[in-house]
Design an enzyme around this catalytic site. Structure first.
Site, mmCIF file in Angstrom:
data_model
loop_
_atom_site.group_PDB
_atom_site.id
_atom_site.type_symbol
_atom_site.label_atom_id
_atom_site.label_comp_id
_atom_site.label_asym_id
_atom_site.label_seq_id
_atom_site.Cartn_x
_atom_site.Cartn_y
_atom_site.Cartn_z
ATOM 1 N N HIS A 72 0.843 -1.199 0.000
ATOM 2 C CA HIS A 72 0.000 0.000 0.000
ATOM 3 C C HIS A 72 0.874 1.244 0.000
ATOM 4 O O HIS A 72 1.846 1.321 0.742
ATOM 5 C CB HIS A 72 -0.902 0.021 1.246
ATOM 6 C CG HIS A 72 -2.064 -0.918 1.158
ATOM 7 N ND1 HIS A 72 -3.124 -0.891 2.022
ATOM 8 C CD2 HIS A 72 -2.336 -1.920 0.268
ATOM 9 C CE1 HIS A 72 -4.005 -1.822 1.687
ATOM 10 N NE2 HIS A 72 -3.533 -2.468 0.636
ATOM 11 N N TYR A 201 -8.804 5.194 8.100
ATOM 12 C CA TYR A 201 -8.859 5.553 9.519
ATOM 13 C C TYR A 201 -9.868 6.693 9.634
ATOM 14 O O TYR A 201 -9.624 7.776 9.095
ATOM 15 C CB TYR A 201 -7.498 6.040 10.019
ATOM 16 C CG TYR A 201 -6.455 4.959 10.192
ATOM 17 C CD1 TYR A 201 -5.757 4.443 9.103
ATOM 18 C CD2 TYR A 201 -6.147 4.464 11.457
ATOM 19 C CE1 TYR A 201 -4.791 3.457 9.267
ATOM 20 C CE2 TYR A 201 -5.177 3.476 11.636
ATOM 21 C CZ TYR A 201 -4.511 2.979 10.538
ATOM 22 O OH TYR A 201 -3.552 2.005 10.705
ATOM 23 N N PRO A 294 -3.186 -0.258 19.326
ATOM 24 C CA PRO A 294 -2.997 -0.721 17.947
ATOM 25 C C PRO A 294 -3.019 0.366 16.865
ATOM 26 O O PRO A 294 -2.495 0.142 15.776
ATOM 27 C CB PRO A 294 -4.145 -1.712 17.736
ATOM 28 C CG PRO A 294 -5.156 -1.387 18.779
ATOM 29 C CD PRO A 294 -4.412 -0.818 19.936
ATOM 30 N N LYS A 298 1.941 -0.500 15.199
ATOM 31 C CA LYS A 298 3.361 -0.552 15.545
ATOM 32 C C LYS A 298 3.803 -1.801 16.309
ATOM 33 O O LYS A 298 4.996 -2.126 16.326
ATOM 34 C CB LYS A 298 3.732 0.678 16.398
ATOM 35 C CG LYS A 298 3.784 1.967 15.617
ATOM 36 C CD LYS A 298 4.949 1.986 14.653
ATOM 37 C CE LYS A 298 4.642 2.815 13.463
ATOM 38 N NZ LYS A 298 5.238 2.461 12.227
ATOM 39 N N TYR A 384 4.543 6.209 10.262
ATOM 40 C CA TYR A 384 3.699 5.054 9.935
ATOM 41 C C TYR A 384 4.477 4.056 9.084
ATOM 42 O O TYR A 384 4.495 2.849 9.364
ATOM 43 C CB TYR A 384 2.431 5.514 9.201
ATOM 44 C CG TYR A 384 1.349 4.460 9.128
ATOM 45 C CD1 TYR A 384 1.497 3.320 8.343
ATOM 46 C CD2 TYR A 384 0.160 4.597 9.844
ATOM 47 C CE1 TYR A 384 0.515 2.347 8.272
ATOM 48 C CE2 TYR A 384 -0.842 3.625 9.777
ATOM 49 C CZ TYR A 384 -0.651 2.506 8.989
ATOM 50 O OH TYR A 384 -1.628 1.542 8.929
HETATM 51 P P1 FAD Z 1 3.612 -12.333 21.254
HETATM 52 O O1 FAD Z 1 3.168 -12.403 19.862
HETATM 53 O O2 FAD Z 1 2.588 -12.069 22.313
HETATM 54 O O3 FAD Z 1 4.372 -13.692 21.575
HETATM 55 C C1 FAD Z 1 4.738 -14.047 22.888
HETATM 56 C C2 FAD Z 1 4.680 -15.549 23.022
HETATM 57 O O4 FAD Z 1 5.146 -15.932 24.314
HETATM 58 C C3 FAD Z 1 3.254 -16.061 22.904
HETATM 59 O O5 FAD Z 1 3.177 -17.038 21.904
HETATM 60 C C4 FAD Z 1 2.950 -16.610 24.289
HETATM 61 O O6 FAD Z 1 2.070 -17.718 24.251
HETATM 62 C C5 FAD Z 1 4.349 -17.000 24.767
HETATM 63 N N1 FAD Z 1 4.447 -17.128 26.218
HETATM 64 C C6 FAD Z 1 3.775 -16.425 27.155
HETATM 65 N N2 FAD Z 1 4.108 -16.880 28.378
HETATM 66 C C7 FAD Z 1 5.028 -17.866 28.218
HETATM 67 C C8 FAD Z 1 5.715 -18.715 29.120
HETATM 68 N N3 FAD Z 1 5.494 -18.659 30.452
HETATM 69 N N4 FAD Z 1 6.590 -19.617 28.618
HETATM 70 C C9 FAD Z 1 6.775 -19.729 27.264
HETATM 71 N N5 FAD Z 1 6.116 -18.940 26.369
HETATM 72 C C10 FAD Z 1 5.257 -18.023 26.844
HETATM 73 N N6 FAD Z 1 -0.494 -5.069 16.759
HETATM 74 C C11 FAD Z 1 -0.750 -4.350 15.691
HETATM 75 O O7 FAD Z 1 0.168 -3.703 15.182
HETATM 76 N N7 FAD Z 1 -2.023 -4.338 15.142
HETATM 77 C C12 FAD Z 1 -3.042 -5.088 15.673
HETATM 78 O O8 FAD Z 1 -4.156 -5.081 15.175
HETATM 79 C C13 FAD Z 1 -2.790 -5.854 16.800
HETATM 80 N N8 FAD Z 1 -3.761 -6.601 17.364
HETATM 81 C C14 FAD Z 1 -3.468 -7.315 18.477
HETATM 82 C C15 FAD Z 1 -4.467 -8.070 19.103
HETATM 83 C C16 FAD Z 1 -4.189 -8.764 20.276
HETATM 84 C C17 FAD Z 1 -5.294 -9.570 20.949
HETATM 85 C C18 FAD Z 1 -2.898 -8.711 20.848
HETATM 86 C C19 FAD Z 1 -2.575 -9.449 22.131
HETATM 87 C C20 FAD Z 1 -1.904 -7.990 20.211
HETATM 88 C C21 FAD Z 1 -2.178 -7.270 19.040
HETATM 89 N N9 FAD Z 1 -1.200 -6.517 18.398
HETATM 90 C C22 FAD Z 1 -1.473 -5.810 17.320
HETATM 91 C C23 FAD Z 1 0.150 -6.458 18.883
HETATM 92 C C24 FAD Z 1 1.039 -7.448 18.163
HETATM 93 O O9 FAD Z 1 0.317 -8.610 17.840
HETATM 94 C C25 FAD Z 1 2.181 -7.725 19.103
HETATM 95 O O10 FAD Z 1 2.880 -6.514 19.286
HETATM 96 C C26 FAD Z 1 3.128 -8.817 18.610
HETATM 97 O O11 FAD Z 1 2.479 -10.061 18.638
HETATM 98 C C27 FAD Z 1 4.371 -8.848 19.490
HETATM 99 O O12 FAD Z 1 5.100 -10.018 19.245
HETATM 100 P P2 FAD Z 1 5.871 -10.746 20.419
HETATM 101 O O13 FAD Z 1 6.545 -11.900 19.793
HETATM 102 O O14 FAD Z 1 6.653 -9.748 21.184
HETATM 103 O O15 FAD Z 1 4.736 -11.219 21.439
HETATM 104 C C1 DHB Z 2 -4.610 -3.368 11.463
HETATM 105 C C2 DHB Z 2 -4.512 -3.081 12.782
HETATM 106 C C3 DHB Z 2 -4.108 -1.821 13.169
HETATM 107 O O1 DHB Z 2 -3.984 -1.531 14.451
HETATM 108 C C4 DHB Z 2 -3.841 -0.844 12.248
HETATM 109 O O2 DHB Z 2 -3.490 0.386 12.666
HETATM 110 C C5 DHB Z 2 -3.932 -1.143 10.928
HETATM 111 C C6 DHB Z 2 -4.324 -2.419 10.532
HETATM 112 C C7 DHB Z 2 -5.041 -4.723 11.040
HETATM 113 O O3 DHB Z 2 -5.279 -5.557 11.915
HETATM 114 O O4 DHB Z 2 -5.175 -4.950 9.845
#
Ligand code: FAD
Ligand code: DHB
Length: 391
Positions: A72, A201, A294, A298, A384
């Site tokens: 995009h 948005y 969200p 980021k 962004y």
């Molecule tokens: P995570 O993806 O959370 O991975 C951490 C892992 O550690 C998980 O698999 C968990 O199961 C594991 N874990 C936890 N405890 C333990 C333990 N005791 N032992 C071993 N493993 C463990 N970001 C956006 O930019 N846009 C979005 O729309 C968006 N939607 C989201 C919706 C939800 C419900 C959530 C929770 C987050 C969302 N985010 C979004 C944020 C984005 O998904 C996260 O920033 C991203 O997943 C970060 O990656 P990570 O690997 O740091 O953490």
């Molecule tokens: C999506 C989520 C966001 O928080 C955003 O700013 C843009 C896109 C998504 O889930 O597609």
């Protein structure tokens, strides 16, 4: 068991870190509480920054993204009656890619399988020990109920916002910052072609709305709702009516196409940061150290940026015995984390009305400035589309 780096968490941060370390000749073992199927099906983020895509390409992890993802040029920002396109490519020469976190998680999993990476899913009772020594360890119970001990030269806490790594840092050794927002997002996934070519948005007096997408046949949409919202009170009809209203049905003949909703959930919104991102031989990365709301997409990109810094720091520490990069990791990572924390807060507070008439006028004034001023639009575009990695 012994390894060079014990990685807690097989989310994007943990799996990408294991990949980066392996390409630098460093061994790691990844442990994860959930099952692989659960981790790969979790619906979360959907937008990859320019530098995230470049990093994946450089690691030869970008081929499916290039085939199935969608580039995009920018986003639409709107207030009732007016939709404005912000063109990142024109403004800062960088684009973003629509690619679901589920797809990225699957790509990373396959790449680690191909390399023979050891990943233990379904573990429980994860505990961290001896963090201030040169030989920390992690204990846990494996899926089949056996007590395990993993000795390492360093531990990477990539276990998200509810994992044990962040909590293993004593209170006297860290500082935290938090902002809880007085609203949440109701997110839906729907089997219907997106009604827009790029994300919308939308500021609206009834609440913010976002039209995103996952593919040419799957749409992802969000509505601002009160934080205590029970998802059951939002019927499919109510959701589509609110989305259509807030996203501006009628703007130049635009209409929102409704379709079967396949997933519905409420996401709370907060900013959180714990620093430093290191305690002894424990290094925090991704959501384990920081959460952003969200808006602005980021969270996932920050997790990627953290591990891009952490991997060379760990390689220098555990292979060459050189601690300088590891010593500088937290400060270097936090510069980007605070920038993204500010940007996410700024986008969030600009677009979510709270019912305060004074704040609403400020939000609209800010929005109009971003849409009408090259300086305003460029600031949004630069943040962004994302700053270069390791900057
Ligand atoms: P995570 O993806 O959370 O991975 C951490 C892992 O550690 C998980 O698999 C968990 O199961 C594991 N874990 C936890 N405890 C333990 C333990 N005791 N032992 C071993 N493993 C463990 N970001 C956006 O930019 N846009 C979005 O729309 C968006 N939607 C989201 C919706 C939800 C419900 C959530 C929770 C987050 C969302 N985010 C979004 C944020 C984005 O998904 C996260 O920033 C991203 O997943 C970060 O990656 P990570 O690997 O740091 O953490
Ligand atoms: C999506 C989520 C966001 O928080 C955003 O700013 C843009 C896109 C998504 O889930 O597609």
């Amino acid at each position: 068991m012994r390894t060079q780096v014990a990685i807690i968490g097989a989310g994007p941060a943990g799996l990408l870190l294991s990949h980066l370390l392996a390409s630098d000749g460093v061994d790691s073992v990844v442990i994860e509480t959930r099952s692989r199927a659960y981790v790969e099906a979790r619906i979360r983020a959907g937008i990859l920054e320019h530098s995230t895509v470049e990093l994946l390409d450089s690691l030869r992890l970008g081929h499916t993204l290039r085939r199935e993802g969608h580039e995009h040029r920018g986003i639409y920002l709107q207030e009732p009656g007016t939709r404005h396109h912000i063109d990142f490519v024109d403004l800062v020469g960088r684009s973003v890619w629509v690619y679901g976190q589920t797809q990225l998680q699957r790509d990373l999993g396959q790449a680690r399988d191909a390399a023979g990476q050891q990943i233990e899913y379904g573990v429980s009772h994860t505990q961290l020990h001896d963090l201030t020594t040169d030989s920390p360890c992690v204990t846990y119970e494996s899926e089949d109920g056996r007590d395990q001990r993993l000795d390492a030269d360093a531990i990477a806490g990539c276990d998200g916002s509810f994992g044990p790594s962040r909590a293993a840092v004593p209170g006297s050794a860290h500082q935290t910052w938090e902002r809880v927002y007085p609203y949440a997002w109701l997110g839906i996934l729907a089997d219907v072609a997106p009604s827009t070519d790029e994300l919308i948005y939308a500021w609206h007096p009834d609440g913010f709305a976002l039209h995103s997408m996952r593919s040419p046949t799957v749409s992802r949409l969000y509505l601002q709702v009160p934080p205590e919202t029970d998802v059951e009170t939002w019927s499919d009809d109510r959701i589509w009516t609110a989305l259509s209203e807030r996203l501006g049905a009628g703007i130049d003949g635009w209409t929102l196409h409704a379709g079967p909703i396949t997933d519905k959930s409420v996401l709370p919104m907060r900013s959180f940061l714990q620093a430093p991102m290191r305690f002894g031989r424990l290094f925090l990365a991704g959501d384990a150290a920081h959460i952003v709301p969200p808006t602005g997409a980021k969270g996932l990109n920050l997790a990627v940026a953290d591990v891009a810094l952490l991997a060379p720091a760990l390689e220098a520490l555990v292979r060459k015995g050189k601690p300088a990069l590891a010593d500088g990791y937290s400060e270097a990572a936090l510069r980007r984390v605070w920038r993204c924390t500010h940007f996410s807060w700024w986008m969030t507070t600009m677009l979510h009305p709270t019912g305060d008439p004074f704040d609403e006028q400020l939000q609209l004034s800010q929005l109009r400035w971003v849409c009408s001023s090259a300086a305003g639009a460029t600031g949004l575009a630069e943040n962004y589309a994302g700053l270069p990695l390791r900057s």
